[in-house]
Design a protein around this motif. Structure first.
Motif, PDB file in Angstrom:
ATOM      1  N   GLY A  93       5.949 -35.223 -29.624  1.00  0.00           N
ATOM      2  CA  GLY A  93       5.407 -35.539 -30.941  1.00  0.00           C
ATOM      3  C   GLY A  93       4.566 -34.429 -31.526  1.00  0.00           C
ATOM      4  N   ASP A  94       3.889 -33.674 -30.669  1.00  0.00           N
ATOM      5  CA  ASP A  94       3.034 -32.602 -31.171  1.00  0.00           C
ATOM      6  C   ASP A  94       3.754 -31.250 -31.224  1.00  0.00           C
ATOM      7  OD1 ASP A  94       3.203 -32.230 -28.435  1.00  0.00           O
ATOM      8  OD2 ASP A  94       1.051 -31.898 -28.141  1.00  0.00           O
ATOM      9  N   PRO A  96       5.510 -28.168 -32.603  1.00  0.00           N
ATOM     10  CA  PRO A  96       5.579 -27.596 -33.949  1.00  0.00           C
ATOM     11  C   PRO A  96       7.042 -27.354 -34.332  1.00  0.00           C
ATOM     12  CG  PRO A  96       4.867 -25.938 -32.368  1.00  0.00           C
ATOM     13  CD  PRO A  96       5.006 -27.226 -31.619  1.00  0.00           C
ATOM     14  N   ALA A 106       3.812 -30.762 -36.998  1.00  0.00           N
ATOM     15  CA  ALA A 106       4.141 -31.519 -35.786  1.00  0.00           C
ATOM     16  C   ALA A 106       5.380 -32.365 -36.042  1.00  0.00           C
ATOM     17  CB  ALA A 106       2.972 -32.414 -35.395  1.00  0.00           C
ATOM     18  N   SER A 108       6.047 -35.268 -35.047  1.00  0.00           N
ATOM     19  CA  SER A 108       5.684 -36.637 -35.414  1.00  0.00           C
ATOM     20  C   SER A 108       5.287 -36.726 -36.884  1.00  0.00           C
ATOM     21  CB  SER A 108       4.542 -37.149 -34.529  1.00  0.00           C
ATOM     22  OG  SER A 108       3.404 -36.313 -34.652  1.00  0.00           O
TER      23      SER A 108
END
Length: 125
Positions: A93-94, A96, A106, A108
């Motif tokens: 999710g984090d 880049p 990100a 997400s």
């Protein structure tokens, strides 16, 4: 990995709405767009550009999704939404990723923006 289920659910529901619309509703104007179909195409193009940007990691030109006509709006929306979900699959999710504007965000966040855009169009139509 960001959960793609909210995007897939939202885009599938909205695509089904477009697939079942009569021509008169598809071609009727909505705020900001000359028709519901053009609003759907604009969102499909945005989702497709997001998917391409993630997949190419900024290393290529983004190709515009062609206008296949008002009766294809739902299908184009579904395909573009699913393509974005696949492009983001497997990424943390984090992680880049490159955005359609060429910035980094990100994974997400890209997914959340897509879900919000689908929701906004659903309210509009």
């Amino acid at each position: 990995m960001p959960d793609p289920v909210p995007l897939l659910t939202a885009v599938d529901r909205l695509a089904d709405r477009f697939r079942s619309m009569p021509q008169s509703r598809l071609l009727a104007p909505v705020p900001g767009h000359p028709s519901r179909a053009t609003a759907a195409l604009a969102l499909a193009r945005r989702l497709a550009a997001d998917a391409q940007a993630v997949e190419q990691d900024g290393a290529g030109l983004l190709r515009a999704l062609p206008d296949a006509g008002p009766f294809a709006a739902g299908d184009q929306l579904a395909v573009a939404g699913h393509d974005l979900a696949v492009a983001l699959a497997g990424l943390p999710g984090d992680a880049p990723v490159t955005t359609r504007e060429g910035a980094r965000a990100a994974a997400s966040g890209v997914l959340a923006d897509a879900v919000a855009a689908v929701g906004a169009l659903a309210k509009l139509v």
